[in-house]
Design a protein around this motif. Sequence first.
Motif, PDB file in Angstrom:
ATOM      1  N   VAL A 148       0.863  -1.181   0.000  1.00 53.74           N
ATOM      2  CA  VAL A 148       0.000   0.000   0.000  1.00 53.74           C
ATOM      3  C   VAL A 148       0.899   1.230   0.000  1.00 53.74           C
ATOM      4  CG1 VAL A 148      -1.828   1.281   1.142  1.00 53.74           C
ATOM      5  CG2 VAL A 148      -1.796  -1.216   1.288  1.00 53.74           C
ATOM      6  N   ASP A 149       0.774   2.056  -1.042  1.00 57.95           N
ATOM      7  CA  ASP A 149       1.518   3.305  -1.115  1.00 57.95           C
ATOM      8  C   ASP A 149       0.615   4.452  -0.669  1.00 57.95           C
ATOM      9  OD1 ASP A 149       4.096   2.477  -2.400  1.00 57.95           O
ATOM     10  OD2 ASP A 149       2.709   1.787  -3.957  1.00 57.95           O
ATOM     11  N   PHE A 150       1.202   5.380   0.098  1.00 62.07           N
ATOM     12  CA  PHE A 150       0.445   6.509   0.619  1.00 62.07           C
ATOM     13  C   PHE A 150       0.923   7.821   0.005  1.00 62.07           C
ATOM     14  CE2 PHE A 150       0.274   3.163   3.746  1.00 62.07           C
ATOM     15  CZ  PHE A 150      -1.033   3.179   4.183  1.00 62.07           C
ATOM     16  N   LYS A 151       0.011   8.774  -0.090  1.00 60.20           N
ATOM     17  CA  LYS A 151       0.377  10.098  -0.579  1.00 60.20           C
ATOM     18  C   LYS A 151       1.279  10.796   0.441  1.00 60.20           C
ATOM     19  CE  LYS A 151      -3.884  10.859  -3.241  1.00 60.20           C
ATOM     20  NZ  LYS A 151      -5.067  11.748  -3.422  1.00 60.20           N
ATOM     21  N   ASN A 152       2.116  11.702  -0.049  1.00 59.77           N
ATOM     22  CA  ASN A 152       2.908  12.526   0.860  1.00 59.77           C
ATOM     23  C   ASN A 152       1.975  13.341   1.744  1.00 59.77           C
ATOM     24  OD1 ASN A 152       5.167  11.537  -0.426  1.00 59.77           O
ATOM     25  ND2 ASN A 152       5.525  13.379  -1.644  1.00 59.77           N
ATOM     26  N   THR A 153       2.358  13.522   2.983  1.00 60.93           N
ATOM     27  CA  THR A 153       1.495  14.225   3.924  1.00 60.93           C
ATOM     28  C   THR A 153       2.314  15.151   4.807  1.00 60.93           C
ATOM     29  OG1 THR A 153      -0.260  13.915   5.577  1.00 60.93           O
ATOM     30  CG2 THR A 153       1.637  12.461   5.740  1.00 60.93           C
ATOM     31  N   THR A 154       1.643  16.101   5.446  1.00 66.55           N
ATOM     32  CA  THR A 154       2.294  17.046   6.354  1.00 66.55           C
ATOM     33  C   THR A 154       1.661  16.934   7.731  1.00 66.55           C
ATOM     34  OG1 THR A 154       2.758  18.594   4.558  1.00 66.55           O
ATOM     35  CG2 THR A 154       2.870  19.456   6.799  1.00 66.55           C
ATOM     36  N   GLY A 155       2.490  16.716   8.746  1.00 65.75           N
ATOM     37  CA  GLY A 155       2.020  16.625  10.115  1.00 65.75           C
ATOM     38  C   GLY A 155       2.554  17.773  10.955  1.00 65.75           C
ATOM     39  N   LEU A 156       2.211  17.754  12.225  1.00 69.16           N
ATOM     40  CA  LEU A 156       2.643  18.790  13.167  1.00 69.16           C
ATOM     41  C   LEU A 156       3.313  18.137  14.361  1.00 69.16           C
ATOM     42  CD1 LEU A 156       2.579  21.846  13.976  1.00 69.16           C
ATOM     43  CD2 LEU A 156       0.457  21.325  15.210  1.00 69.16           C
ATOM     44  N   VAL A 157       4.479  18.672  14.751  1.00 76.73           N
ATOM     45  CA  VAL A 157       5.238  18.142  15.889  1.00 76.73           C
ATOM     46  C   VAL A 157       5.230  19.151  17.026  1.00 76.73           C
ATOM     47  CG1 VAL A 157       7.482  17.286  16.682  1.00 76.73           C
ATOM     48  CG2 VAL A 157       6.772  16.902  14.315  1.00 76.73           C
ATOM     49  N   LEU A 158       4.880  18.680  18.223  1.00 79.55           N
ATOM     50  CA  LEU A 158       5.037  19.444  19.460  1.00 79.55           C
ATOM     51  C   LEU A 158       6.049  18.702  20.311  1.00 79.55           C
ATOM     52  CD1 LEU A 158       1.295  20.220  20.343  1.00 79.55           C
ATOM     53  CD2 LEU A 158       2.924  21.729  19.199  1.00 79.55           C
ATOM     54  N   GLU A 159       7.072  19.402  20.803  1.00 83.54           N
ATOM     55  CA  GLU A 159       8.153  18.699  21.505  1.00 83.54           C
ATOM     56  C   GLU A 159       8.671  19.514  22.682  1.00 83.54           C
ATOM     57  OE1 GLU A 159      11.191  16.168  19.344  1.00 83.54           O
ATOM     58  OE2 GLU A 159      12.478  17.821  19.988  1.00 83.54           O
ATOM     59  N   ALA A 160       9.027  18.812  23.755  1.00 81.29           N
ATOM     60  CA  ALA A 160       9.689  19.418  24.914  1.00 81.29           C
ATOM     61  C   ALA A 160      10.948  18.620  25.191  1.00 81.29           C
ATOM     62  CB  ALA A 160       8.774  19.408  26.136  1.00 81.29           C
ATOM     63  N   GLY A 161      12.064  19.337  25.427  1.00 79.85           N
ATOM     64  CA  GLY A 161      13.330  18.657  25.653  1.00 79.85           C
ATOM     65  C   GLY A 161      14.023  19.144  26.908  1.00 79.85           C
ATOM     66  N   TYR A 162      14.753  18.219  27.563  1.00 78.10           N
ATOM     67  CA  TYR A 162      15.539  18.553  28.750  1.00 78.10           C
ATOM     68  C   TYR A 162      17.004  18.249  28.455  1.00 78.10           C
ATOM     69  CZ  TYR A 162      17.305  18.635  33.527  1.00 78.10           C
ATOM     70  OH  TYR A 162      18.038  18.924  34.653  1.00 78.10           O
ATOM     71  N   GLN A 163      17.888  19.208  28.727  1.00 77.15           N
ATOM     72  CA  GLN A 163      19.309  19.063  28.433  1.00 77.15           C
ATOM     73  C   GLN A 163      20.018  18.302  29.548  1.00 77.15           C
ATOM     74  OE1 GLN A 163      21.559  22.744  28.108  1.00 77.15           O
ATOM     75  NE2 GLN A 163      22.849  21.868  26.508  1.00 77.15           N
ATOM     76  N   LEU A 164      20.494  17.095  29.228  1.00 76.05           N
ATOM     77  CA  LEU A 164      21.208  16.282  30.211  1.00 76.05           C
ATOM     78  C   LEU A 164      22.628  16.790  30.419  1.00 76.05           C
ATOM     79  CD1 LEU A 164      20.033  12.755  29.012  1.00 76.05           C
ATOM     80  CD2 LEU A 164      19.117  14.109  30.902  1.00 76.05           C
ATOM     81  N   ASN A 165      23.282  17.193  29.325  1.00 79.43           N
ATOM     82  CA  ASN A 165      24.623  17.792  29.375  1.00 79.43           C
ATOM     83  C   ASN A 165      24.825  18.579  28.085  1.00 79.43           C
ATOM     84  OD1 ASN A 165      25.582  15.879  27.363  1.00 79.43           O
ATOM     85  ND2 ASN A 165      25.670  14.382  29.028  1.00 79.43           N
TER      86      ASN A 165
END
Length: 210
Positions: A148-165
């Motif tokens: 099954v081939d799918f059309k190209n799509t656009t999503g949305l990313v929400l991200e939170a990051g913590y700096q270890l070093n």
Amino acid sequence: MKKTMQSMLIAAMGTTALLAATPALAGEADNPRNVSFVVHGGLTYGGEKMASVEYTNGSSYDLRGGSLFQVGAGVLLQPSEQPFALQLTYNYHFDRAGAKNGDAYFTRMPLEAIAYYTGVERWRFGVGPRFVQNAKVKVEFEGRKETVDFKNTTGLVLEAGYQLNDKLWLNGRLVKETYKAERYSLNGQSVTVAEETDGSHLGFFVTGVF
């Protein structure tokens, strides 16, 4: 006299320019570089069922629209005097179910552009688009080949990051996206389809900055 005054003026202007440039050069030496290389990888889970594989022992495994592993690499742009950053990565996102008599895959290639706010010490909060290309489900079992081939799509990313070093970030993310099927093939014969599948998911990543 006029020529002497001109020479003095030129010399003064040159000295002023040199003095003005010296702090700026010193500042550039003291500040970290603005562009870094990044690699990341993590686990994701979510979305609707893409395909289901049943094993002879009675167990089964579902390929899901938001699972399971993602790895990628790219660049991080971080202005030294601003609480903002931009991360661009090209990724490989996949899920797999394997057996002795065949395999099933769901693969896709997302390009992500995430803008972060970095004004909170050791934290960053980001949002950005995710452009997904070449999404495909492929099932091969006992001589039967389905794709099954799918059309190209656009999503949305929400991200939170913590700096270890200085080199490592631990990130949690939420992605919203939908896949629309374009073509179904069985043993080389294909038909056009128009089914939508939710690929939204949660993910936990580790990012290295170099």
